[in-house]
Structures are given as structure tokens and as C-alpha cells.
Design a protein around this motif. Structure first.
Motif, PDB file in Angstrom:
ATOM      1  N   ARG A 150       0.837  -1.191   0.000  1.00 20.89           N
ATOM      2  CA  ARG A 150       0.000   0.000   0.000  1.00 20.89           C
ATOM      3  C   ARG A 150       0.879   1.250   0.000  1.00 20.89           C
ATOM      4  N   ALA A 151       0.589   2.176  -0.897  1.00 17.31           N
ATOM      5  CA  ALA A 151       1.342   3.426  -0.983  1.00 17.31           C
ATOM      6  C   ALA A 151       0.376   4.569  -1.228  1.00 17.31           C
ATOM      7  N   HIS A 152       0.510   5.623  -0.429  1.00 18.85           N
ATOM      8  CA  HIS A 152      -0.355   6.800  -0.555  1.00 18.85           C
ATOM      9  C   HIS A 152      -1.831   6.417  -0.434  1.00 18.85           C
ATOM     10  N   ASP A 153      -2.107   5.616   0.593  1.00 14.00           N
ATOM     11  CA  ASP A 153      -3.467   5.219   0.947  1.00 14.00           C
ATOM     12  C   ASP A 153      -4.170   4.394  -0.122  1.00 14.00           C
ATOM     13  N   ALA A 154      -3.428   3.773  -1.034  1.00 13.83           N
ATOM     14  CA  ALA A 154      -4.063   2.960  -2.067  1.00 13.83           C
ATOM     15  C   ALA A 154      -3.112   1.843  -2.491  1.00 13.83           C
ATOM     16  N   ASP A 155      -3.695   0.678  -2.832  1.00 13.78           N
ATOM     17  CA  ASP A 155      -2.884  -0.426  -3.341  1.00 13.78           C
ATOM     18  C   ASP A 155      -2.504  -0.218  -4.800  1.00 13.78           C
ATOM     19  N   LEU A 156      -3.308   0.565  -5.513  1.00 13.47           N
ATOM     20  CA  LEU A 156      -3.058   0.784  -6.937  1.00 13.47           C
ATOM     21  C   LEU A 156      -3.657   2.114  -7.349  1.00 13.47           C
ATOM     22  N   ARG A 180      -4.405  17.134   3.184  1.00  8.54           N
ATOM     23  CA  ARG A 180      -3.789  15.874   2.775  1.00  8.54           C
ATOM     24  C   ARG A 180      -4.752  15.086   1.897  1.00  8.54           C
ATOM     25  N   TYR A 181      -4.254  14.717   0.738  1.00 10.41           N
ATOM     26  CA  TYR A 181      -5.018  13.917  -0.211  1.00 10.41           C
ATOM     27  C   TYR A 181      -4.233  12.649  -0.487  1.00 10.41           C
ATOM     28  N   LEU A 182      -4.819  11.498  -0.132  1.00  8.83           N
ATOM     29  CA  LEU A 182      -4.106  10.227  -0.234  1.00  8.83           C
ATOM     30  C   LEU A 182      -2.783  10.274   0.520  1.00  8.83           C
ATOM     31  N   GLY A 183      -2.816  10.884   1.700  1.00  6.03           N
ATOM     32  CA  GLY A 183      -1.663  10.886   2.574  1.00  6.03           C
ATOM     33  C   GLY A 183      -0.606  11.915   2.261  1.00  6.03           C
ATOM     34  N   GLY A 214       4.222  10.446  -7.720  1.00  3.52           N
ATOM     35  CA  GLY A 214       5.017  11.398  -6.962  1.00  3.52           C
ATOM     36  C   GLY A 214       4.130  12.208  -6.044  1.00  3.52           C
ATOM     37  N   THR A 215       4.527  12.327  -4.773  1.00  2.00           N
ATOM     38  CA  THR A 215       3.696  13.019  -3.809  1.00  2.00           C
ATOM     39  C   THR A 215       4.497  14.000  -2.987  1.00  2.00           C
ATOM     40  N   ALA A 216       3.783  14.931  -2.384  1.00  2.00           N
ATOM     41  CA  ALA A 216       4.413  15.878  -1.471  1.00  2.00           C
ATOM     42  C   ALA A 216       3.627  15.913  -0.173  1.00  2.00           C
ATOM     43  N   GLY A 217       4.326  15.926   0.947  1.00  2.00           N
ATOM     44  CA  GLY A 217       3.674  15.915   2.245  1.00  2.00           C
ATOM     45  C   GLY A 217       4.612  16.459   3.295  1.00  2.00           C
ATOM     46  N   GLY A 238       4.310   9.474   7.459  1.00  2.00           N
ATOM     47  CA  GLY A 238       3.218   9.134   6.561  1.00  2.00           C
ATOM     48  C   GLY A 238       3.628   8.074   5.569  1.00  2.00           C
ATOM     49  N   PRO A 239       2.868   7.925   4.459  1.00  2.00           N
ATOM     50  CA  PRO A 239       3.131   6.895   3.462  1.00  2.00           C
ATOM     51  C   PRO A 239       4.523   7.038   2.868  1.00  2.00           C
TER      52      PRO A 239
END
Length: 364
Positions: A115-121, A237-240, A273-276, A282-283
Motif C-alpha cells: 500500500r502506498a499513498h493510501d491505495a494499493d493501486l 492531505r489527499y491520499l496521505g 510522486g507526492t508531497a507531504g 506518513g506513506p
């Protein structure tokens, strides 16, 4: 009689010489062929090796690594995994359930993911002219079939990207597989918008892009969000994470894996790619703008001061035009800002730094 016999012998000599020349030619061809070997793009592993050879992506599972540049999405099969869509055509203007499976090397559906960024895919859908972008999150049943409501607004050929991390991956690298989906009708292609440093979204938001794109080394991209002329200091926060960035290359729709600029997660990145928050737990792959402040662990949002910018790192594999899609959430709604960036033949594309922003927390 003697002359006829001489002519016959001359003809046989010429035929014999021609046959000898053919034998030599075929012999040389065989040696060259066995020495060079078959093209990687045409063998059974084109998804795992041919894709990366043509676009510079890679990793043990076809995902991210520092050597090959993190390109994905060019093949339906890569790294031993295959995207098996339920349908290859789709109606226009009508919502239906899109289904697909991820198959392993044994041909069976994969049911275990990291699981990454609150989702498996993560599922990305975009038309081949880089319009109609959607970032979707399907659900999976026990048998390994994924499903998600999907509506396509206009006719055309769309690219569906499945971005995930299989639990069996020893490196934790993301895999991105791609398949086409055709919506029949009167196709009216849209030209790629010109390069722009700002993007407008519904609700009065303006997003400014800064940084530098470079094919020779990792590029840092920064985004500053404002609303009605005022910096937004309360991104949620959106999807972590504060933001998600997808980069696609015009033409072949090569999918660039974007590395977040993060503290404590160097060398890791989730499917998107995410920013937090900097230093947050977090993820994997989540990072934050410099100066951000995290709320209580049970909270759904995090704040960043007015001098911050969302920051990401990636490497552009070639000169060309790219489309950037930045997802961010504010006041309970997810918005998408879209940019066009052209990387020049000398390998660089310099962008203006957003005013009032500070440098990213880290540069990979």
C-alpha cells in the motif's frame, strides 16, 4: 558442336559461381545474426526490457531506479507483470464499471500489493492527445479483479496506466503498465497547449510552476498554489500527502516516475510522486513543502506557511514536450493543475521560480 559444348560449360561455370556467392552471403548473415542476436524489442520480454531500453525506465520490476530513469507505461507487460483489461472499447458520455486484473508470471491474478499513498493501486486515464486526465482509485475483490466507475467525455484512444508496487518486489519499486482504451465517435484531436508557468483551475486557484528540467540529472520542480491572488496556506492531505504529480511525454505517453523531495525517505517513491510533511511518518514517498506544519495524527489536513512550495524530483529522459498534472486538495475538493513543459535539445528547460517561495526541503 564444340562451340555449343563451350557455351554450356560457361553457363554452368557462371551458375556455379553465383551459387558460391549466395553460400558465402548466407554464411556471413548467419554469423552476424548469431553474434548480434535478436532485437530486445521483439523478444518475449519486450515489456520488461524493450520498454526500458527505448525510454530509459527500469528497475527490477519495471519501475524506478537511478540507472534507467524511472520510465513506465509503454508496455502492457513489464517485470513479469501483465495488465489484463476487461474491455478494450468504451462508450462516450456514459459511466460504466471498468475492470482489469494484474497477472503475475504464472498467469494468475496478483492479490498482494504494498500500500502506498493510501491505495494499493493508482489508475491514470488520459487521452493520447493528453486531454481528459483522470486519477482514479479502483477497488479489488478477493479474486484479484479491480473495478472502478469510468466515464469518458469525448471519443478517442485513451491510455490507461496501472501504477502499483507488488508485495513480492524485493526492491519496493513501482511498476507502471499501460493499455489502450478506444472510445468510438467523431475524434477531434486537441493541440498541446503552449508552455506556461501558471495554470488556472476551477474555484479561482492559480498554480505557479518553477524549477529546472534537465535530461542530464535529476530535475527539481516546485509548485506554489494561490487563490484569488493570495497564497494558499492550508492545503489538505489527499491520499496521505499534500500533492500528487504525474508527468507524461507527448507522443508515446511515457510515464515518468516522480521522486518526491522528502526527509527520511531518500531513494524511495510510491507509484505517484507526492508531497507531504517533512519528516512525517506518513506513506512511503510522502514529503512536504519547507516550513509545513502537521496537524494531530488523527487530522485530515496539514498546513504550510506562505513561503512554501510543493517540491518534486524527476529526470527527463529526452528532449520533447511533456504534460504535467498536479493534484492538490483544498476545502474538501481535489483540483488538478495542468502544465506543458518543453525540454530543449541541449537537455534543459529553465523555468521561473514562483515568487514568494522557498527552496525545496531536499533535492534528490
Amino acid at each position: 558442336m564444340a562451340r555449343a559444348k563451350g557455351r554450356t560449360m560457361n553457363a554452368l561455370t557462371r551458375i556455379g559461381g553465383f551459387g558460391l556467392a549466395l553460400a558465402v552471403l548466407f554464411g556471413v548473415s548467419y554469423v552476424v545474426g548469431t553474434t548480434i542476436g535478436p532485437s530486445r524489442d521483439s523478444d518475449g520480454q519486450a515489456g520488461a526490457s524493450g520498454q526500458e531500453a527505448s525510454a530509459g525506465g527500469g528497475g527490477a520490476a519495471g519501475g524506478v531506479d537511478g540507472v534507467t530513469g524511472g520510465i513506465g507505461g509503454l508496455a502492457i507487460s513489464a517485470g513479469g507483470y501483465t495488465l489484463a483489461p476487461g474491455e478494450l472499447s468504451w462508450p462516450v458520455g456514459r459511466s460504466r464499471t471498468y475492470t482489469f486484473r494484474i497477472l503475475g508470471t504464472d498467469g494468475r491474478p496478483v492479490t498482494e500489493f504494498t500500500r502506498a499513498h493510501d491505495a494499493d493501486l493508482h489508475l491514470i486515464v488520459v487521452r493520447r492527445d493528453l486531454t481528459g486526465y483522470q486519477h482514479l482509485h479502483p477497488t479489488r475483490d478477493a479474486a484479484g479483479t479491480w473495478s472502478v466507475p469510468l466515464q469518458l467525455a469525448a471519443p478517442g484512444v485513451y491510455r490507461v496506466f496501472a501504477d502499483f508496487i507488488p508485495r513480492s518486489s524485493r526492491t519496493g519499486s513501482a511498476v507502471t503498465l499501460g493499455a489502450d482504451l478506444t472510445a468510438s465517435g467523431d475524434l477531434r484531436p486537441v493541440a498541446l497547449p503552449p508552455d506556461s508557468r501558471t495554470a488556472m483551475t476551477a474555484g479561482g486557484y492559480t498554480v505557479t510552476l518553477g524549477g529546472q528540467a534537465d535530461t542530464r540529472e535529476a530535475a527539481t520542480l516546485r509548485f506554489a498554489v494561490a487563490r484569488n491572488g493570495q497564497p494558499v496556506t492550508s492545503l489538505e492531505r489527499y491520499l496521505g500527502a499534500f500533492g500528487h504529480l504525474v508527468v507524461l511525454r507527448q507522443g508515446d505517453l511515457a510515464y515518468l516516475h516522480v521522486h518526491p523531495n522528502s526527509a527520511g525517505t531518500a531513494g524511495t517513491a510510491g507509484p505517484v510522486g507526492t508531497a507531504g510533511p517533512v519528516g512525517s511518518a506518513g506513506p512511503v514517498g510522502a514529503v512536504a513543502p519547507a516550513g509545513s506544519v502537521r496537524t494531530a495524527s488523527s487530522g485530515a489536513s496539514a498546513a504550510a506557511d506562505s513561503g512554501s512550495a510543493l517540491s518534486f524530483a524527476t529526470r527527463f529522459p529526452s528532449a520533447g514536450s511533456y504534460r504535467l498534472f498536479l493534484d492538490f486538495k483544498h476545502e474538501g475538493q481535489v483540483r488538478t493543475a495542468e502544465f506543458t513543459m518543453t525540454v530543449m535539445a541541449d537537455g534543459t528547460a529553465h523555468l521561473a521560480t514562483p515568487t514568494g517561495t522557498s527552496p525545496p526541503a531536499h533535492t534528490h
